[in-house]
Design a protein around this motif. Structure first.
Motif, PDB file in Angstrom:
ATOM      1  N   ASN A  24       0.803  -1.224   0.000  1.00  0.00           N
ATOM      2  CA  ASN A  24       0.000   0.000   0.000  1.00  0.00           C
ATOM      3  C   ASN A  24       0.837   1.277   0.000  1.00  0.00           C
ATOM      4  OD1 ASN A  24      -2.108  -1.859   2.100  1.00  0.00           O
ATOM      5  ND2 ASN A  24      -2.745  -1.163   0.084  1.00  0.00           N
ATOM      6  N   GLU A  25       2.026   1.242  -0.559  1.00  0.00           N
ATOM      7  CA  GLU A  25       2.818   2.463  -0.738  1.00  0.00           C
ATOM      8  C   GLU A  25       1.962   3.517  -1.443  1.00  0.00           C
ATOM      9  OE1 GLU A  25       6.407   4.958  -1.176  1.00  0.00           O
ATOM     10  OE2 GLU A  25       5.837   3.294   0.128  1.00  0.00           O
ATOM     11  N   TYR A  26       2.055   4.767  -0.962  1.00  0.00           N
ATOM     12  CA  TYR A  26       1.326   5.837  -1.634  1.00  0.00           C
ATOM     13  C   TYR A  26       1.884   6.036  -3.040  1.00  0.00           C
ATOM     14  CZ  TYR A  26      -1.040   7.154   2.689  1.00  0.00           C
ATOM     15  OH  TYR A  26      -1.815   7.154   3.807  1.00  0.00           O
ATOM     16  N   TYR A  27       0.978   6.236  -3.988  1.00  0.00           N
ATOM     17  CA  TYR A  27       1.342   6.403  -5.395  1.00  0.00           C
ATOM     18  C   TYR A  27       0.556   7.602  -5.911  1.00  0.00           C
ATOM     19  CZ  TYR A  27       2.699   4.818 -10.095  1.00  0.00           C
ATOM     20  OH  TYR A  27       3.249   4.702 -11.360  1.00  0.00           O
ATOM     21  N   LEU A  28       1.164   8.784  -5.823  1.00  0.00           N
ATOM     22  CA  LEU A  28       0.456  10.025  -6.063  1.00  0.00           C
ATOM     23  C   LEU A  28       1.269  10.972  -6.933  1.00  0.00           C
ATOM     24  CD1 LEU A  28      -0.604  10.556  -2.354  1.00  0.00           C
ATOM     25  CD2 LEU A  28      -2.211  10.106  -4.222  1.00  0.00           C
ATOM     26  N   LYS A  29       0.556  11.868  -7.548  1.00  0.00           N
ATOM     27  CA  LYS A  29       1.221  12.928  -8.307  1.00  0.00           C
ATOM     28  C   LYS A  29       1.832  13.934  -7.332  1.00  0.00           C
ATOM     29  CE  LYS A  29      -1.961  12.495 -12.223  1.00  0.00           C
ATOM     30  NZ  LYS A  29      -3.011  13.156 -13.044  1.00  0.00           N
ATOM     31  N   ALA A  30       2.930  14.546  -7.752  1.00  0.00           N
ATOM     32  CA  ALA A  30       3.655  15.475  -6.886  1.00  0.00           C
ATOM     33  C   ALA A  30       2.980  16.842  -6.889  1.00  0.00           C
ATOM     34  CB  ALA A  30       5.096  15.606  -7.342  1.00  0.00           C
ATOM     35  N   ASP A  54       0.706  28.395  -8.571  1.00  0.00           N
ATOM     36  CA  ASP A  54       1.208  29.309  -9.591  1.00  0.00           C
ATOM     37  C   ASP A  54       0.808  30.748  -9.248  1.00  0.00           C
ATOM     38  OD1 ASP A  54      -1.460  29.624 -10.246  1.00  0.00           O
ATOM     39  OD2 ASP A  54      -1.381  28.328 -12.010  1.00  0.00           O
ATOM     40  N   ALA A  55       1.080  31.638 -10.138  1.00  0.00           N
ATOM     41  CA  ALA A  55       0.825  33.056  -9.868  1.00  0.00           C
ATOM     42  C   ALA A  55      -0.655  33.360  -9.684  1.00  0.00           C
ATOM     43  CB  ALA A  55       1.377  33.899 -11.021  1.00  0.00           C
ATOM     44  N   SER A  56      -1.504  32.487 -10.218  1.00  0.00           N
ATOM     45  CA  SER A  56      -2.953  32.686 -10.087  1.00  0.00           C
ATOM     46  C   SER A  56      -3.525  32.007  -8.857  1.00  0.00           C
ATOM     47  CB  SER A  56      -3.661  32.162 -11.345  1.00  0.00           C
ATOM     48  OG  SER A  56      -3.210  32.841 -12.492  1.00  0.00           O
ATOM     49  N   GLY A  57      -2.660  31.370  -8.077  1.00  0.00           N
ATOM     50  CA  GLY A  57      -3.126  30.692  -6.865  1.00  0.00           C
ATOM     51  C   GLY A  57      -3.705  29.325  -7.118  1.00  0.00           C
ATOM     52  N   ASN A  58      -3.384  28.745  -8.283  1.00  0.00           N
ATOM     53  CA  ASN A  58      -3.878  27.404  -8.601  1.00  0.00           C
ATOM     54  C   ASN A  58      -2.829  26.347  -8.245  1.00  0.00           C
ATOM     55  OD1 ASN A  58      -6.263  28.477  -9.706  1.00  0.00           O
ATOM     56  ND2 ASN A  58      -5.253  28.776 -11.700  1.00  0.00           N
ATOM     57  N   GLN A  59      -3.308  25.168  -7.860  1.00  0.00           N
ATOM     58  CA  GLN A  59      -2.390  24.081  -7.547  1.00  0.00           C
ATOM     59  C   GLN A  59      -1.553  23.700  -8.765  1.00  0.00           C
ATOM     60  OE1 GLN A  59      -3.713  20.744  -4.831  1.00  0.00           O
ATOM     61  NE2 GLN A  59      -5.720  21.321  -5.654  1.00  0.00           N
ATOM     62  N   ILE A  60      -0.298  23.405  -8.518  1.00  0.00           N
ATOM     63  CA  ILE A  60       0.565  22.836  -9.564  1.00  0.00           C
ATOM     64  C   ILE A  60       0.738  21.365  -9.221  1.00  0.00           C
ATOM     65  CG2 ILE A  60       2.818  22.894 -10.661  1.00  0.00           C
ATOM     66  CD1 ILE A  60       3.043  25.828  -9.758  1.00  0.00           C
ATOM     67  N   ILE A  61       0.185  20.505 -10.051  1.00  0.00           N
ATOM     68  CA  ILE A  61       0.219  19.060  -9.802  1.00  0.00           C
ATOM     69  C   ILE A  61       0.911  18.378 -10.973  1.00  0.00           C
ATOM     70  CG2 ILE A  61      -1.185  16.985  -9.436  1.00  0.00           C
ATOM     71  CD1 ILE A  61      -3.294  18.723  -8.146  1.00  0.00           C
ATOM     72  N   GLY A  62       1.864  17.506 -10.647  1.00  0.00           N
ATOM     73  CA  GLY A  62       2.626  16.814 -11.676  1.00  0.00           C
ATOM     74  C   GLY A  62       1.760  15.946 -12.572  1.00  0.00           C
ATOM     75  N   ALA A  63       2.353  15.534 -13.679  1.00  0.00           N
ATOM     76  CA  ALA A  63       1.591  14.785 -14.680  1.00  0.00           C
ATOM     77  C   ALA A  63       1.459  13.308 -14.328  1.00  0.00           C
ATOM     78  CB  ALA A  63       2.260  14.936 -16.048  1.00  0.00           C
ATOM     79  N   ASN A  64       2.483  12.732 -13.681  1.00  0.00           N
ATOM     80  CA  ASN A  64       2.489  11.285 -13.457  1.00  0.00           C
ATOM     81  C   ASN A  64       2.660  10.965 -11.973  1.00  0.00           C
ATOM     82  OD1 ASN A  64       2.437  10.591 -16.324  1.00  0.00           O
ATOM     83  ND2 ASN A  64       4.546  11.383 -16.360  1.00  0.00           N
ATOM     84  N   PRO A  65       1.987   9.939 -11.495  1.00  0.00           N
ATOM     85  CA  PRO A  65       2.148   9.562 -10.081  1.00  0.00           C
ATOM     86  C   PRO A  65       3.511   8.921  -9.821  1.00  0.00           C
ATOM     87  CG  PRO A  65       0.727   7.990 -11.203  1.00  0.00           C
ATOM     88  CD  PRO A  65       1.000   9.086 -12.187  1.00  0.00           C
ATOM     89  N   ALA A  66       3.943   8.975  -8.576  1.00  0.00           N
ATOM     90  CA  ALA A  66       5.218   8.383  -8.165  1.00  0.00           C
ATOM     91  C   ALA A  66       5.073   7.875  -6.731  1.00  0.00           C
ATOM     92  CB  ALA A  66       6.347   9.411  -8.262  1.00  0.00           C
ATOM     93  N   PHE A  67       6.023   7.041  -6.316  1.00  0.00           N
ATOM     94  CA  PHE A  67       6.019   6.542  -4.947  1.00  0.00           C
ATOM     95  C   PHE A  67       6.146   7.727  -3.985  1.00  0.00           C
ATOM     96  CE2 PHE A  67       8.213   2.845  -7.167  1.00  0.00           C
ATOM     97  CZ  PHE A  67       7.019   2.165  -7.365  1.00  0.00           C
ATOM     98  N   ALA A  68       5.267   7.749  -2.965  1.00  0.00           N
ATOM     99  CA  ALA A  68       5.194   8.964  -2.140  1.00  0.00           C
ATOM    100  C   ALA A  68       5.322   8.718  -0.641  1.00  0.00           C
ATOM    101  CB  ALA A  68       3.872   9.695  -2.418  1.00  0.00           C
ATOM    102  N   GLY A  69       5.369   7.481  -0.178  1.00  0.00           N
ATOM    103  CA  GLY A  69       5.532   7.273   1.258  1.00  0.00           C
ATOM    104  C   GLY A  69       4.796   6.045   1.765  1.00  0.00           C
ATOM    105  N   ASN A  70       5.076   5.701   3.012  1.00  0.00           N
ATOM    106  CA  ASN A  70       4.586   4.462   3.617  1.00  0.00           C
ATOM    107  C   ASN A  70       3.382   4.736   4.510  1.00  0.00           C
ATOM    108  OD1 ASN A  70       4.318   1.922   4.723  1.00  0.00           O
ATOM    109  ND2 ASN A  70       6.312   1.873   5.703  1.00  0.00           N
TER     110      ASN A  70
END
Length: 989
Positions: free
Chosen positions: A806-812, A817-833
């Motif tokens: 059950n390793e977390y698998y999430l986008k970074a 950004d300058a408009s106050g919107n979330q910047i979320i990566g394109a692909n998920p990656a291992f993120a923690g236990n």
């Protein structure tokens, strides 16, 4: 003359023989008390070097026949140091000293018992006096933070809901990782008869606790079998560990009545989820230039929801008997209220048990019957609700400036989809009734002094009925508003056990003792459920004209009738042969070995039987000659064990062809048979060291373990063309768990009427999945549903090679950004236990004269929690539509135009320390001629938690499984944990 002399000599000889015989056959009586002069019942009194013995009655009195003058009597009792005394011509009165470390304490293992000092494996025993206090709905709560390596995680604050229970980490990648429960020698199925019915809007609710029908007051002890040496005798069901529950039985002596009563009240939530109050909400409207959302009010939804009803519990027990027959009967009636209104668990449990001896005590007949009924009022708090349909979500999102009702008392429904939480209380009615019976009869016969045969037959039967009503006057729920919905669902669970055992104990020589047990067991289980529902009713469509007749009382009135849904689980059968032998040489060298052969209907046709061996050894160093003069330790022992356990907790029929009937003459195959399917196998090693100080005031143990689970069960896809796509196989992968456990106890102060005992336990576990590949590629199983508006269909965890389960698998998350919107990566990656690496518990017992103050606390660290609530319920974009938001979002640089998205932004450290319960008891004593041992107490549960996690409770594990692959440590609008204050009393007659 000679004849006369011979006659006199003969008479003299007969007199001597008669006197000697009389001296060897005296009756010894006496009384056993504690340091306060109170009688101690249930103390074992044995003649040293023999099997002759008895136990004290309710008044602490014992009678033992046929005792030779000068013989040594051994007195052993739970929680007291062992003591010896010589049998003389008068009564033998003994005062036992309390001990937090009693090596003569009896530990229950598979199909037998042993003294604690004779255990070669990793077994933890918790006695009734050491259980957690306060509001206890199910037995597993008694053990929270009490045993190193045992993790009990509440999945919900709702009374009676199942907990996640793990022993030494994850032992499988699939659901069903809880240990095997054994009650008085009877293995349980582990499932509940509570139907789990959910709609698309409201989702499925958490499962019920499978032990809910057990009265916690009836439990004498709970033993946790953690390693293979202790659990392998349970074979294909032992890989997740075994929890053995032993209930109380009658004792010799005059009949005794015990009564206890308690009342409790909720004192708010242990921890709040920080959203904006009315003033802060108005400031936010100004900050984000939002108009039209200030409705002029000032309300607190959670304050309105809080349940202020008094919870009650009444427990009555009657016991008594003599050396030839003992009985005990008990009854529990309790009503436990959840944190919120309309949430309640009513429980009624009766138990009757007895043990009777016949034929010069060679034949023993016994019985134990527990019957329980629970009624559970469930509110709309589910695991998988979408953007609406959860009362917690509705309360969190409610605009705090909006009243719940208009001037006419009619509910106000926002147009933003949040729902009205108070209306949900009124318009959602869900009641579950479960009737459970667990009964067994047993017969034992002593074929010889050291050889005994025992037969046991047991049945566990549970039937559950659920009545779900969602009234049509609720507005804003697609397909339900203006229609109404009703469903009746049922579930049946039944299992039977037949066990034959033959046990043998003997002294092979002066220094070598031997014991053995061999047996045969047959176990089978049947499980089924059904449901039928309807919608489109013509009543309760308007709040003003609501009538008190639920839809489930008139389902035929619904315009739209759903076809009945019926599921019958393939019958599970288990046929087993098992044996165990043990050797004890001079109380210095111990060795035990066991083996079990399991034949299971779950296994494939080519692998019907599995074999599970184990061996354990122990060296009691403190009993060696070179340790006799040491002044530091009374006990030093090294332990080591190895063994193989199995896990067959995969779907029944996984190895067989299965078919689904959808409508008349329509059938489809849903599972492809695999005749080679077999059990998962865990190969484990354990090494431990036990220490006790010379005076017994300090004791401890440390264990290291390594577990390797192989033959991983995997739901594969059949190669097409095939009659079905689902195909279960075993993979040559390895799930590794290794860790250490530490348990310490000490009597810090022991001065007259002042005593202070402290116990601490700690465990560290890591798990990693190795060789999890197929056709040369890493297998990737995604699970962990992330629910809510804007993230539907998202999965946030992964089970894959070279990672924890059950390793977390999430986008970074890359900030804003300058408009106050979330910047979320394109692909998920291992993120923690998500799996806690460290668990610990602390308990303290302080006795001052007649007062006893007990504190139980604990926590966990080294893991991350995904806050799904913050992702999709209280995110900042909601305020533009009049929904409330959390303070973290408000204090961030994010703007209301920011889109909703799942990312590692919402991962939070789960480290926590929780004060589980504290209690203060005053021993009033014996206030009258008949009332004995009167105690009054006050206790508090879930007083506080120290954590940086922003959700309700870091001890959370909402079930967000996907395709039967479990999730871990995801928080999504759960039922919060209530703080409770209890008070009560207990006494005996």
């Amino acid at each position: 003359m000679l004849l006369a002399i011979m006659r006199k000599a003969a008479l003299l000889l007969l007199a001597v023989i008669g006197f000697t015989a009389f001296a060897k056959a005296q009756t010894v009586t006496g009384t056993v008390t504690d340091s306060k002069g109170e009688p101690v019942s249930g103390v074992s009194v044995t003649v040293k070097g023999t099997t002759k013995g008895t136990s004290t009655n309710a008044q602490g009195v014992f009678t033992l026949n046929g005792v030779a003058s000068g013989a040594t009597l051994v007195f052993t009792g739970s929680g007291f140091a062992s003591q010896e005394a010589k049998a003389g011509s008068g009564p033998v009165n003994i005062t036992l000293a309390a001990s937090i470390s009693n090596l003569n304490e009896v530990v229950v293992i598979g199909y037998g018992t042993v003294r604690k000092k004779d255990v070669t494996g990793a077994v933890a025993s918790v006695q009734a006096k050491d259980f957690n206090q306060g509001v206890i709905a199910a037995p597993d709560q008694l053990l929270q933070n009490k045993v190193a390596g045992l993790e009990v995680t509440n999945t919900s604050g709702q009374p009676g809901v199942a907990a996640t229970v793990k022993i030494r980490g994850n032992n499988s990648i699939r659901a069903g990782g809880n240990p095997l429960y054994v009650i008085d020698g009877v293995p349980l199925d582990g499932r509940s008869a509570r139907p789990n019915f959910g709609t698309g809007v409201f989702g499925s609710t958490p499962d019920a606790n499978p032990l809910i029908f057990v009265n916690p007051n009836d439990i004498q002890s709970i033993d946790v079998l953690k390693d293979a040496a202790s659990a392998a005798i349970y074979g294909s069901r032992g890989a997740n560990g075994v929890i053995v529950i032993t209930t109380k039985t009658g004792s010799s002596g005059a009949s005794k009545i015990e009564f206890g009563s308690s009342w409790s009240v909720n004192a708010g939530l242990m921890k709040k989820y920080e959203v904006l109050d009315a003033g802060e909400f108005r400031s936010a409207l100004s900050k984000y230039a939002i108009t039209g959302q200030d409705k002029g009010g000032n309300v607190d939804p959670f304050k309105e929801l809080m349940n202020k009803k008094l919870s009650q519990s009444y427990n009555l027990a009657l016991s008594g008997g003599n050396e030839n027959g003992k009985f005990r009967a008990s009854f529990l009636a309790s009503s436990s209220n959840g944190a919120f209104k309309n949430s309640q668990l009513d429980k009624y449990v009766g138990n009757f048990s007895g043990q009777y001896k016949f034929l010069d005590k060679k034949l023993t007949l016994g019985f134990n019957l527990t019957a329980g009924h629970t009624t559970e009022d469930v509110i709309a708090v589910s695991n998988t609700a979408g953007s609406q349909g959860n009362i917690i979500s509705s309360a969190l999102q409610w605009n705090p400036t909006t009243p719940f009702k208009d001037a006419n008392g009619i509910y106000i429904y926002p147009t933003n989809g949040s729902g009205n939480p108070i209306a949900l209380l009124d318009g959602y009615n869900d009641v579950v009734h479960i009737n459970s019976v667990l009964g067994n009869i047993s017969a034992g016969y002593k074929l010889m002094d050291n050889l005994e045969y025992k037969f046991l037959y047991a049945i566990n039967n549970s039937v559950g009925d659920r009545y779900t009503n969602i009234y049509g006057f609720l507005q804003g729920y697609a397909g339900l508003s203006g229609q109404g919905f009703g469903a009746i669902s049922g579930q049946k669970l039944s299992s039977q056990t037949i066990t034959h055992t033959l046990s043998y104990k003997t002294a092979l020589s002066k220094n070598l003792n031997f014991d053995a047990v061999a047996g045969f067991e047959y176990w089978k289980s049947n499980f089924s459920n059904n449901s039928f529902s309807a919608s489109g009713f013509n009543t309760n469509l308007d709040q003003a004209t609501k009538i008190d007749i639920p839809y489930t009382a008139m389902l035929q009135d619904g315009r739209s009738q759903s076809a009945p849904s019926i599921y019958i689980d393939p019958k599970i059968e288990l046929q087993s042969y098992f044996g165990r032998v043990g050797f004890n040489y001079s109380d210095k060298y111990y060795i035990s070995a066991s083996v079990r052969a399991d034949g299971s209907s779950k296994f494939g046709a080519n692998n019907k039987y599995g074999y599970f061996p184990a061996i354990g050894a122990k060296w009691a160093i403190s009993n060696e000659d070179f340790m006799k003069n040491n002044s530091t330790f009374s006990n030093v022992a090294l332990r080591a064990s190895w063994g193989i356990t199995g896990n067959q907790e995969f779907p029944a029929g996984a190895a067989q062809e299965q078919f689904l009937f959808t409508q008349n003459n329509t059938v489809s195959q849903i599972n492809v048979a695999n005749p080679d399917l077999k059990w998962e196998q865990t190969n484990s090693f354990n090494a431990g060291l036990d220490l006790t100080s010379k005076n017994g005031r300090i004791f401890g143990s440390i264990d290291y373990y390594y577990k390797n689970t192989s033959k991983i069960l995997y739901q594969s896809t059949a190669i097409q063309p095939a009659p079905a796509s689902v195909y279960f196989i075993n993979l040559p992968a390895n799930l590794i768990n290794d860790g250490i456990e530490l348990s310490l106890g000490a009597t810090v102060i022991e001065k007259g009427e002042l005593n202070w005992d402290v116990r601490v336990n700690y465990s560290h576990n890591k798990n990693n999945l190795k060789n999890f590949t197929q056709n040369g590629q890493d297998i990737k199983i995604q699970t962990g549903q992330i629910n809510g508006q804007g993230v539907s269909g998202t999965l946030g965890q992964i089970i894959t090679n070279n990672q924890p389960v059950n390793e977390y698998y999430l986008k970074a998350f890359g900030g804003f950004d300058a408009s106050g919107n979330q910047i979320i990566g394109a692909n998920p990656a291992f993120a923690g236990n998500p799996n806690p690496e460290n668990n610990y518990g602390i308990s303290s017992t302080l006795r001052v004269k007649k007062f006893t103050f007990v504190v139980n606390c604990g926590g966990a660290s080294g893991f991350l929690i995904y806050n799904n609530t913050a992702t999709s319920v209280t995110n900042i974009s909601g305020i533009a539509n009049g929904r409330n938001i959390d303070k973290n979002a408000y204090n961030s640089a994010e703007k209301t135009t920011s889109p909703v998205g799942a990312s590692d932004r919402f991962l939070e450290k789960g480290n926590f320390f929780k004060l589980r319960n504290v209690s203060l008891t005053y021993n009033i004593g014996n206030p009258g001629k008949y009332v004995k041992n009167l105690n009054a107490f006050v206790s508090a549960s879930n007083l506080f938690v120290i954590t940086k996690f922003s959700g309700f409770d870091p001890e959370v594990n909402v079930d967000k499984s996907n395709n039967n692959y479990p999730s871990r440590s995801i928080e999504y609008i759960p039922y919060p944990t209530a703080r409770a204050i209890s008070f009560g009393f207990k006494f005996s007659l």
